[in-house]
Design a protein around this motif. Structure first.
Motif, PDB file in Angstrom:
ATOM      1  N   SER A 158       7.529  -4.576  -2.851  1.00  0.00           N
ATOM      2  CA  SER A 158       8.338  -5.738  -2.543  1.00  0.00           C
ATOM      3  C   SER A 158       7.833  -6.380  -1.273  1.00  0.00           C
ATOM      4  O   SER A 158       7.390  -5.711  -0.344  1.00  0.00           O
ATOM      5  CB  SER A 158       9.807  -5.318  -2.376  1.00  0.00           C
ATOM      6  N   THR A 159       7.864  -7.713  -1.200  1.00  0.00           N
ATOM      7  CA  THR A 159       7.396  -8.420  -0.010  1.00  0.00           C
ATOM      8  C   THR A 159       8.538  -8.840   0.902  1.00  0.00           C
ATOM      9  O   THR A 159       8.348  -9.658   1.791  1.00  0.00           O
ATOM     10  CB  THR A 159       6.599  -9.662  -0.435  1.00  0.00           C
ATOM     11  N   SER A 160       9.734  -8.306   0.711  1.00  0.00           N
ATOM     12  CA  SER A 160      10.859  -8.663   1.563  1.00  0.00           C
ATOM     13  C   SER A 160      10.595  -8.216   2.988  1.00  0.00           C
ATOM     14  O   SER A 160       9.890  -7.245   3.244  1.00  0.00           O
ATOM     15  CB  SER A 160      12.148  -8.038   1.031  1.00  0.00           C
ATOM     16  N   ASP A 190      -0.916  -6.027  -8.084  1.00  0.00           N
ATOM     17  CA  ASP A 190      -0.672  -7.295  -7.421  1.00  0.00           C
ATOM     18  C   ASP A 190      -1.605  -7.405  -6.214  1.00  0.00           C
ATOM     19  O   ASP A 190      -2.468  -6.556  -5.976  1.00  0.00           O
ATOM     20  CB  ASP A 190       0.808  -7.459  -7.036  1.00  0.00           C
ATOM     21  N   GLU A 191      -1.448  -8.456  -5.430  1.00  0.00           N
ATOM     22  CA  GLU A 191      -2.373  -8.718  -4.337  1.00  0.00           C
ATOM     23  C   GLU A 191      -2.388  -7.591  -3.311  1.00  0.00           C
ATOM     24  O   GLU A 191      -3.443  -7.218  -2.780  1.00  0.00           O
ATOM     25  CB  GLU A 191      -2.030 -10.038  -3.656  1.00  0.00           C
ATOM     26  N   GLN A 192      -1.229  -7.012  -3.017  1.00  0.00           N
ATOM     27  CA  GLN A 192      -1.184  -5.930  -2.021  1.00  0.00           C
ATOM     28  C   GLN A 192      -1.894  -4.674  -2.545  1.00  0.00           C
ATOM     29  O   GLN A 192      -2.573  -3.974  -1.794  1.00  0.00           O
ATOM     30  CB  GLN A 192       0.261  -5.622  -1.664  1.00  0.00           C
ATOM     31  N   HIS A 193      -1.719  -4.399  -3.847  1.00  0.00           N
ATOM     32  CA  HIS A 193      -2.439  -3.263  -4.425  1.00  0.00           C
ATOM     33  C   HIS A 193      -3.949  -3.474  -4.340  1.00  0.00           C
ATOM     34  O   HIS A 193      -4.705  -2.550  -3.991  1.00  0.00           O
ATOM     35  CB  HIS A 193      -2.071  -3.085  -5.906  1.00  0.00           C
ATOM     36  N   ILE A 194      -4.382  -4.682  -4.664  1.00  0.00           N
ATOM     37  CA  ILE A 194      -5.818  -4.981  -4.638  1.00  0.00           C
ATOM     38  C   ILE A 194      -6.368  -4.836  -3.227  1.00  0.00           C
ATOM     39  O   ILE A 194      -7.446  -4.270  -3.016  1.00  0.00           O
ATOM     40  CB  ILE A 194      -6.076  -6.394  -5.196  1.00  0.00           C
ATOM     41  N   ASP A 195      -5.611  -5.339  -2.237  1.00  0.00           N
ATOM     42  CA  ASP A 195      -6.046  -5.193  -0.843  1.00  0.00           C
ATOM     43  C   ASP A 195      -6.229  -3.724  -0.469  1.00  0.00           C
ATOM     44  O   ASP A 195      -7.191  -3.348   0.211  1.00  0.00           O
ATOM     45  CB  ASP A 195      -5.021  -5.826   0.103  1.00  0.00           C
ATOM     46  N   ASP A 202       7.594  -1.073   6.779  1.00  0.00           N
ATOM     47  CA  ASP A 202       7.444   0.259   6.193  1.00  0.00           C
ATOM     48  C   ASP A 202       6.192   0.345   5.323  1.00  0.00           C
ATOM     49  O   ASP A 202       5.461   1.349   5.355  1.00  0.00           O
ATOM     50  CB  ASP A 202       8.679   0.603   5.349  1.00  0.00           C
ATOM     51  N   LEU A 203       5.923  -0.723   4.547  1.00  0.00           N
ATOM     52  CA  LEU A 203       4.734  -0.725   3.697  1.00  0.00           C
ATOM     53  C   LEU A 203       3.458  -0.701   4.534  1.00  0.00           C
ATOM     54  O   LEU A 203       2.491   0.006   4.204  1.00  0.00           O
ATOM     55  CB  LEU A 203       4.748  -1.963   2.799  1.00  0.00           C
ATOM     56  N   ALA A 204       3.475  -1.470   5.632  1.00  0.00           N
ATOM     57  CA  ALA A 204       2.294  -1.513   6.496  1.00  0.00           C
ATOM     58  C   ALA A 204       2.037  -0.154   7.140  1.00  0.00           C
ATOM     59  O   ALA A 204       0.895   0.307   7.225  1.00  0.00           O
ATOM     60  CB  ALA A 204       2.465  -2.587   7.563  1.00  0.00           C
ATOM     61  N   LEU A 205       3.108   0.490   7.602  1.00  0.00           N
ATOM     62  CA  LEU A 205       2.960   1.805   8.225  1.00  0.00           C
ATOM     63  C   LEU A 205       2.494   2.842   7.211  1.00  0.00           C
ATOM     64  O   LEU A 205       1.653   3.705   7.516  1.00  0.00           O
ATOM     65  CB  LEU A 205       4.284   2.233   8.856  1.00  0.00           C
ATOM     66  N   ASP A 206       3.051   2.757   5.998  1.00  0.00           N
ATOM     67  CA  ASP A 206       2.649   3.707   4.951  1.00  0.00           C
ATOM     68  C   ASP A 206       1.179   3.519   4.578  1.00  0.00           C
ATOM     69  O   ASP A 206       0.436   4.485   4.422  1.00  0.00           O
ATOM     70  CB  ASP A 206       3.535   3.488   3.721  1.00  0.00           C
TER      71      ASP A 206
END
Length: 455
Positions: free
Chosen positions: A29-31, A186-191, A37-41
């Motif tokens: 989620s991009t909320s 999605d884009e975050q997975h690809i990154d 949390d996603l960035a830290l993970d």
């Protein structure tokens, strides 16, 4: 499968933007409240990847490690293809840790081959696969092996993502990851996959360079020393070698024995420097000596020819050598030796009765001055006598008690009178290594010649 069920997209344009990312994973989620949390993970995951890859120089082991780390975080199935010319080596793994490969395949240079396009341009490519029974045929563009493709098709894949492993301006391979139904990229997975691939590429490239270096060293080693010492009529020879850079097993010291019929040449030499640079000069000197000896086995003439060749190259490097020609002596049953040196110590002569001698002969090192001529002397070896050639890595070996020294070397030989030449070389090397007590050392070479066919 209908044409609409499969689409191949290049998802990274020149400006780095992503297109048509496919199905999104709800976990990404991009909320705003989840972004941190996603960035830290993600940072923690990549840090763990870097730590696990640190210092890895074995390509096979690194490949398996990368596949293990990629699953299930990056996909439900993964494959690494390492390119080699127009082919590739494939290794794959599934979520249960089952490994397939490595397999060698050829890559077809066709527009429909996604894997080959990655090889040629290094871009990321995304394949959207609809839920269809014949998805295996669609996967062929990214997974060229039948067995691997069937395994991936069994996941009823939603997306197949191929990312180039780019290092030093080229594409050394590709990482292909597959996600099952309802789990696209999605884009975050690809990154994340691309960042993983960047770190993987650096480590794999370092491993390949290291393995290539080891291969080059082994080839050089094989070319610098004869695969086996020839049998000399009326005598026997043995040798030992220890490089300063032991992980390379090559260096600036060398030995050679060659000839035919009733006359043979024995060479022990030392070029200035260590490692590959010294090994290149070693090969040049060794080949020059072999060529000169083919026409004239006189040690003095061989050294004269070598000096002229090396001096004409206008190099600042030089070579020291001890060169001997050996003939059987029918009268004594021993060997007649003619000896010349170029900046190198004369060999020790260990008589069968235990006395030790060192012939008095000198000569200028090779390659520094033009027009040099070398003296030549004769030495008679009776049955049981030995002649021990050596390089400065032996007598200049420096341990806690100082240099090993020529005097110590000469004094230790007497107890080995009558021993086989292999035993004499091994004993000297072992004594020097003990003297070093773990200290760094120069290249070492030993060559022993024993007169008499009973040696």
């Amino acid at each position: 499968m209908s044409q609409e069920t499969v689409r191949m997209d290049t998802v990274r344009a020149a400006d780095g933007s992503a297109t048509d990312p496919g199905s999104a994973d709800p976990a990404f989620s991009t909320s705003a409240d989840t972004a941190l949390d996603l960035a830290l993970d993600r940072a923690a995951f990549m840090q763990d990847v870097s730590l696990q890859l640190a210092g890895s120089l074995n390509v096979r082991r690194t490949t398996l490690q990368l596949l293990h780390m990629a699953l299930p975080r990056l996909g439900d199935w993964a494959m690494i293809a390492l390119f080699d010319g127009r082919g590739a080596q494939l290794t794959s793994a599934d979520a249960d840790g089952r490994i397939t490969g490595p397999l060698e395949i050829g890559l077809v240079d066709e527009e429909r081959s996604g894997l080959d396009r990655i090889r040629r341009v290094g871009q990321t490519e995304l394949l959207h696969v609809a839920l269809a029974p014949d998805s295996s045929s669609a996967l062929g563009t990214m997974i060229p092996d039948d067995a691997m493709r069937e395994t991936a098709a069994g996941l009823r894949p939603a997306d197949v993502l191929g990312v180039g492993l780019n290092a030093r301006g080229g594409t050394i391979g590709a990482l292909v990851v597959v996600r099952g139904e309802r789990r696209g990229y999605d884009e975050q997975h690809i990154d994340l996959v691309e960042e993983f691939a960047r770190r993987a590429a650096v480590t794999l490239d370092s491993g390949r360079l290291y393995e290539e270096r080891v291969h080059v060293a082994s080839v050089l080693q094989a070319s610098l020393r004869p695969p086996r010492l020839p049998a000399i009529p009326g005598g026997r020879v043995a040798a030992r070698y220890r490089a300063a850079q032991e992980h390379m097993d090559i260096g600036g010291d060398f030995y050679d024995v060659h000839g035919s019929g009733e006359e043979y040449s024995l060479i022990v030499g030392d070029v200035c420097g260590k490692g590959v640079d010294a090994a290149v000069l070693t090969g040049r000197a060794r080949q020059t000596v072999r060529t000169a000896a083919h026409f004239d086995r006189s040690p003095s003439r061989i050294l004269t020819a070598l000096n002229e060749v090396l001096h004409e190259e206008e190099s600042d490097r030089f070579v020291t050598l001890a060169c001997a020609s050996v003939r059987p002596d029918a009268t004594t049953g021993g060997l007649g030796v003619r000896l010349a040196v170029a900046g190198h110590p004369a060999p020790f002569v260990l008589r069968a009765g235990g006395t030790v001698e060192q012939p008095e002969i000198t000569g200028t090192l090779s390659g520094v001055l033009p027009g040099l001529r070398y003296d030549e002397i004769g030495v008679e070896l009776l049955p049981g006598d030995q002649m021990l050639f050596f390089t400065d890595g032996i007598y200049e070996a420096k341990g806690p008690g100082g240099f090993f020294g020529m005097e110590r070397l000469g004094e230790m030989l007497a107890p080995y009178a009558g021993a086989a030449p292999e035993i004499l070389c091994e004993a000297v090397e072992q004594r020097v290594v003990e003297h070093l007590a773990g200290a760094a050392h120069d290249d070492m070479a030993l060559l022993a010649l024993r007169a008499g066919s009973d040696g």
